[in-house]
Write a protein that holds these residues in place. Sequence first.
Motif, PDB file in Angstrom:
ATOM      1  N   PHE A  77       0.794  -1.206  -0.002  1.00  0.00           N
ATOM      2  CA  PHE A  77      -0.030  -0.044   0.085  1.00  0.00           C
ATOM      3  C   PHE A  77       0.738   1.178   0.020  1.00  0.00           C
ATOM      4  N   ILE A  78       2.095   1.133  -0.695  1.00  0.00           N
ATOM      5  CA  ILE A  78       2.853   2.255  -0.609  1.00  0.00           C
ATOM      6  C   ILE A  78       2.868   3.232  -2.087  1.00  0.00           C
ATOM      7  N   PRO A 117       2.764  -3.465   5.400  1.00  0.00           N
ATOM      8  CA  PRO A 117       1.981  -3.021   6.536  1.00  0.00           C
ATOM      9  C   PRO A 117       0.537  -3.498   6.444  1.00  0.00           C
ATOM     10  N   ARG A 118       0.121  -3.683   7.648  1.00  0.00           N
ATOM     11  CA  ARG A 118      -1.429  -4.264   8.010  1.00  0.00           C
ATOM     12  C   ARG A 118      -2.500  -3.292   7.208  1.00  0.00           C
ATOM     13  N   HIS A 119      -3.190  -3.526   6.272  1.00  0.00           N
ATOM     14  CA  HIS A 119      -4.311  -2.727   5.838  1.00  0.00           C
ATOM     15  C   HIS A 119      -5.035  -1.977   6.798  1.00  0.00           C
ATOM     16  N   GLN A 120      -5.375  -0.774   6.630  1.00  0.00           N
ATOM     17  CA  GLN A 120      -5.859  -0.199   7.514  1.00  0.00           C
ATOM     18  C   GLN A 120      -7.351   0.412   6.980  1.00  0.00           C
ATOM     19  N   TYR A 121      -8.557  -0.266   7.666  1.00  0.00           N
ATOM     20  CA  TYR A 121      -9.841   0.036   7.215  1.00  0.00           C
ATOM     21  C   TYR A 121     -10.181   1.469   7.449  1.00  0.00           C
ATOM     22  N   PRO A 122     -11.210   2.076   6.754  1.00  0.00           N
ATOM     23  CA  PRO A 122     -11.469   3.470   7.102  1.00  0.00           C
ATOM     24  C   PRO A 122     -12.528   3.281   8.104  1.00  0.00           C
ATOM     25  N   GLY A 145      -2.858  -6.688  18.027  1.00  0.00           N
ATOM     26  CA  GLY A 145      -2.417  -5.426  17.847  1.00  0.00           C
ATOM     27  C   GLY A 145      -3.220  -4.533  17.203  1.00  0.00           C
ATOM     28  N   GLN A 146      -4.656  -4.855  17.130  1.00  0.00           N
ATOM     29  CA  GLN A 146      -5.489  -4.303  16.372  1.00  0.00           C
ATOM     30  C   GLN A 146      -6.191  -3.637  17.543  1.00  0.00           C
TER      31      GLN A 146
END
Length: 155
Positions: A77-78, A117-122, A145-146
């Motif tokens: 995701f970068i 990286p872990r995907h961050q949901y909105p 870790g969430q």
Amino acid sequence: SLVLWSQSLPMALELIPYKSVEQDFSVTGPKAGQLVSTTHIDCELVIPATQEVFSLPLQVCTKIEDLKNALSAKLGFIQHDEILFVVKQGCTYKRLQNSDQVRKRMSVHGIKSFKPPRHQYPHPYGIIGAGYNGIKTALYLLKDGQNDFTIFDRY
């Protein structure tokens, strides 16, 4: 320092184009400036904030743009425009341009780790019910870790 010999190293190397062109080393003038070295070097990429090191073999003629594209594809995701490479040159630091060749040791800015990286949901996770299973699910998320979740209960 932590040296990563990643399982995805072959995948990263497949994304960097391998140059094996026939060259005439007897040329002079402007054509001599188009000759490239196809020898290999062990390139060390260092993230200054974490001192994490990623080593991979590259050709000397590999451009920074090719390495940026391979890293952004490997990390997920970068955007490749966010990645910057910096080298120490004498008593100063130089930011490498996309058309520059790779160096033996480079600092990488714009990424936090070489692991994807872990995907961050909105929106956060929603856990319905604050009973045994709801609390258990929340504890599993915290252990992983969430912390982006909300527990809903009727009262």
